[in-house]
Design an enzyme around this catalytic site. Structure first.
Site, PDB file in Angstrom:
ATOM      1  N   CYS A  87      40.001  44.476  19.933  1.00  0.00           N
ATOM      2  CA  CYS A  87      39.229  44.309  18.700  1.00  0.00           C
ATOM      3  C   CYS A  87      40.037  44.475  17.410  1.00  0.00           C
ATOM      4  O   CYS A  87      40.183  43.527  16.643  1.00  0.00           O
ATOM      5  CB  CYS A  87      38.067  45.297  18.695  1.00  0.00           C
ATOM      6  SG  CYS A  87      36.947  45.036  20.073  1.00  0.00           S
TER       7      CYS A  87
HETATM    8  N1  LIG Z   1      36.045  45.575  25.179  1.00  0.00           N
HETATM    9  C1  LIG Z   1      35.449  46.139  24.151  1.00  0.00           C
HETATM   10  O1  LIG Z   1      35.464  47.349  24.014  1.00  0.00           O
HETATM   11  C2  LIG Z   1      34.706  45.341  23.121  1.00  0.00           C
HETATM   12  C3  LIG Z   1      33.985  46.034  22.142  1.00  0.00           C
HETATM   13  C4  LIG Z   1      33.263  45.310  21.203  1.00  0.00           C
HETATM   14  C5  LIG Z   1      33.277  43.912  21.250  1.00  0.00           C
HETATM   15  N2  LIG Z   1      34.002  43.266  22.202  1.00  0.00           N
HETATM   16  C6  LIG Z   1      33.969  41.798  22.226  1.00  0.00           C
HETATM   17  O2  LIG Z   1      33.226  41.381  23.366  1.00  0.00           O
HETATM   18  C7  LIG Z   1      33.764  40.149  23.882  1.00  0.00           C
HETATM   19  C8  LIG Z   1      34.114  40.313  25.353  1.00  0.00           C
HETATM   20  O3  LIG Z   1      35.134  41.286  25.473  1.00  0.00           O
HETATM   21  P1  LIG Z   1      35.489  41.985  26.835  1.00  0.00           P
HETATM   22  O4  LIG Z   1      36.321  43.135  26.476  1.00  0.00           O
HETATM   23  O5  LIG Z   1      34.310  42.199  27.690  1.00  0.00           O
HETATM   24  O6  LIG Z   1      36.387  40.831  27.512  1.00  0.00           O
HETATM   25  P2  LIG Z   1      36.894  40.791  29.031  1.00  0.00           P
HETATM   26  O7  LIG Z   1      38.123  39.967  29.038  1.00  0.00           O
HETATM   27  O8  LIG Z   1      36.937  42.158  29.609  1.00  0.00           O
HETATM   28  O9  LIG Z   1      35.735  40.025  29.792  1.00  0.00           O
HETATM   29  C9  LIG Z   1      35.409  38.717  29.559  1.00  0.00           C
HETATM   30  C10 LIG Z   1      34.942  38.074  30.858  1.00  0.00           C
HETATM   31  O10 LIG Z   1      34.532  36.744  30.574  1.00  0.00           O
HETATM   32  C11 LIG Z   1      34.902  35.926  31.679  1.00  0.00           C
HETATM   33  N3  LIG Z   1      34.902  34.541  31.258  1.00  0.00           N
HETATM   34  C12 LIG Z   1      35.815  33.881  30.489  1.00  0.00           C
HETATM   35  N4  LIG Z   1      35.437  32.606  30.321  1.00  0.00           N
HETATM   36  C13 LIG Z   1      34.263  32.454  30.984  1.00  0.00           C
HETATM   37  C14 LIG Z   1      33.374  31.379  31.161  1.00  0.00           C
HETATM   38  N5  LIG Z   1      33.618  30.169  30.644  1.00  0.00           N
HETATM   39  N6  LIG Z   1      32.268  31.580  31.902  1.00  0.00           N
HETATM   40  C15 LIG Z   1      32.010  32.791  32.466  1.00  0.00           C
HETATM   41  N7  LIG Z   1      32.808  33.847  32.328  1.00  0.00           N
HETATM   42  C16 LIG Z   1      33.924  33.676  31.590  1.00  0.00           C
HETATM   43  C17 LIG Z   1      36.246  36.480  32.079  1.00  0.00           C
HETATM   44  O11 LIG Z   1      36.590  36.100  33.405  1.00  0.00           O
HETATM   45  C18 LIG Z   1      36.018  37.982  31.929  1.00  0.00           C
HETATM   46  O12 LIG Z   1      35.534  38.553  33.128  1.00  0.00           O
HETATM   47  C19 LIG Z   1      34.944  39.811  22.993  1.00  0.00           C
HETATM   48  O13 LIG Z   1      34.534  38.956  21.971  1.00  0.00           O
HETATM   49  C20 LIG Z   1      35.317  41.159  22.390  1.00  0.00           C
HETATM   50  O14 LIG Z   1      35.944  41.017  21.134  1.00  0.00           O
HETATM   51  C21 LIG Z   1      34.698  43.959  23.135  1.00  0.00           C
END
Ligand SMILES: NC(=O)c1ccc[n+]([C@@H]2O[C@H](COP(=O)([O-])OP(=O)(O)OC[C@H]3O[C@@H](n4cnc5c(N)ncnc54)[C@H](O)[C@@H]3O)[C@@H](O)[C@H]2O)c1
Length: 450
Positions: free
Chosen positions: A290
């Site tokens: 982030c």
């Molecule tokens: N990790 C955090 O603490 C956090 C906190 C706040 C906001 N966010 C936001 O949340 C969002 C997700 O982050 P995250 O940390 O969970 O990411 P991540 O990489 O852990 O998980 C994302 C998942 O999406 C899947 N994916 C990708 N393309 C896909 C598709 N076309 N169809 C289905 N699945 C698909 C991936 O395989 C993966 O499992 C981002 O925008 C991030 O900025 C994350």
């Protein structure tokens, strides 16, 4: 009139299914955000289907396993017994009532927003959309993404020519859309996830109401804002506030080091002010999915409006891993040792304390920089037995044990995991360079703060 009746029955029907916990919730992207969210809905007895293109994740979940450290296999198994399942089959989208998208939003190699995960997901969802569903985007992104990028794909590529409801009098050929940012702070156990208020921006009033009902079943408080763009901007404001303040405190840390002042003592003292000051802490560099990424989504979008986000750019310039390297070189130098050939043990590679997330971790850059200087680098981290290849690194290193720390010319603390016994580490090491003030309270000439 007929359309109005049909639409209001769609609305009443969806709301009552949310209330009775029979609404089928589809979570797309089962990563750090999506999987815990799926489990929260499952705990509240909603029928939940998780969607992910990563077949390994889908298979692990199908076997009742977990791939996220803080989620136990038992939690997955309990969700499965309440009906949770995972799939990579987008045809099942039609069966869902609510679709929540939690896919990554990284920067590309030119430091610009990479929306490909959002667009790929939306292209995959659109053909399976049906009237009366709500689609909610949770991925962090610039204001305008939901309306300018996601909705046109959903509208143009669904088979029934459905439209997103914009008038709060949704016709029977419409679906609802909202944006609701994920605000979780990984590793922070002081606030339970359901206690973090959920900001919601519906495309119209009805979308806002449905999303509020849906999130209201798992979060204690929902915070409606006027539009998806306002909700998108809210999340960016929060992260830019953090990014800029972390950069500021890191700059002051560098000055304090020169002035022989302890920045940590100063922050603690300032934090006693009951108003107008929120403490931020220095470290070896920005990390995680982030803080180093999200602000640049806004800088990029701002250019469309002929606007330069100077605070964001400035915050991005404070490049701390180089300072850690300079401090390590200088500490070794004082021991009449060159960095070239020195054995350095890096403690902690996760981007922050007590989490199993390596994304954008400053430790990765620090290890690469140390290696470039000719150091023989080892690492230890309770969460990572192996560090292979990622978007910006290719280390292929296996974790070394903490036995015989005396063999290293320098032990460099990059991530202050609470599992470490810092007193023992200092006792057994020749030299400790501490970029997190993890050795607070330990008196030893072996410690160098940086
Ligand atoms: N990790 C955090 O603490 C956090 C906190 C706040 C906001 N966010 C936001 O949340 C969002 C997700 O982050 P995250 O940390 O969970 O990411 P991540 O990489 O852990 O998980 C994302 C998942 O999406 C899947 N994916 C990708 N393309 C896909 C598709 N076309 N169809 C289905 N699945 C698909 C991936 O395989 C993966 O499992 C981002 O925008 C991030 O900025 C994350």
């Amino acid at each position: 009139m007929t359309t109005q009746l049909t639409s209001s029955s769609l609305l009443t029907d969806l709301k009552s299914r949310i209330e009775s916990r029979t609404a089928r919730v589809g979570i797309i992207g089962l990563g750090y955000v999506g999987l815990p969210l799926a489990l929260l809905y499952s705990e509240q007895k909603f029928p939940v289907t998780g969607f992910d293109i990563d077949q390994k994740k889908v298979d692990t979940l199908a076997k009742g396993g977990s791939y996220i450290f803080r989620i136990s296999p038992e939690e997955i198994q309990s969700a499965k017994s309440s009906g949770f399942s995972a799939t990579s089959d987008y045809a099942k989208i039609t069966e869902m009532d609510a679709i929540i998208i939690c896919v990554p939003t990284p920067l590309n190699e030119y430091h610009e927003p990479d929306l490909s995960y959002i667009t790929n997901t939306t292209h995959a969802v659109a053909p399976h959309l049906r009237a009366g569903q709500i689609v909610i985007l949770e991925s962090t992104t610039y204001p305008g993404t939901t309306e300018e990028v996601m909705i046109p794909i959903l509208e143009n590529e669904n088979r029934a020519r459905l439209k997103a409801s914009r008038t709060s009098a949704a016709g029977d050929q419409e679906f609802w859309v909202a944006f609701s940012p994920e605000r979780e702070d990984p590793g922070n156990t002081s606030v339970a996830r359901h206690d973090i208020p959920k900001v919601i921006g519906g495309l119209d009033r009805q979308a806002g109401e449905i999303a509020a009902a849906l999130y209201g079943s798992i979060f204690r408080r929902t915070v409606p804002v006027s539009s998806p763009a306002a909700a998108e901007m809210t999340k960016l404001l929060e992260n830019i506030y953090r990014c800029v303040n972390i950069a500021l405190v890191n700059e002051l840390k560098m000055l304090c080091l020169r002035m022989n002042l302890n920045i940590w003592e100063i922050i603690d003292a300032a934090a006693t002010k009951p108003f107008g000051f929120h403490p931020f802490y220095p470290g070896p560099g920005l990390g995680g999915h982030c803080i180093p990424v999200d602000p640049f989504y806004l800088s990029w979008k701002a250019k469309e409006f002929d606007f330069h986000t100077r605070f964001i750019e400035l915050a991005g310039e404070v490049n701390l891993p180089y300072n850690v390297i300079a401090a390590t070189i200088s500490a070794l130098n004082r021991q009449k040792k060159a960095i070239n050939g020195s054995k350095v043990m890096v403690l902690g590679v996760a981007y922050k304390r007590d989490i199993d997330d390596l994304r954008e971790s400053p430790a990765l850059t620090i290890i690469e920089l140390l290696q470039k200087e000719g150091a023989q680098v080892s690492y230890n981290d309770p969460y990572f037995p192996f560090v292979g290849r990622g978007r910006k690194y290719d280390l292929q290193m296996t974790r070394s044990s903490l036995d015989n720390l005396g063999q290293y010319d320098c032990v460099l603390i990059v991530t202050d995991h609470t599992d470490y016994d810092y007193k023992k580490i200092v006792n057994e090491s020749q030299l400790v360079v501490d970029s997190r003030y993890a050795t607070r309270g330990i008196e030893s000439k072996k410690i160098v703060h940086c």
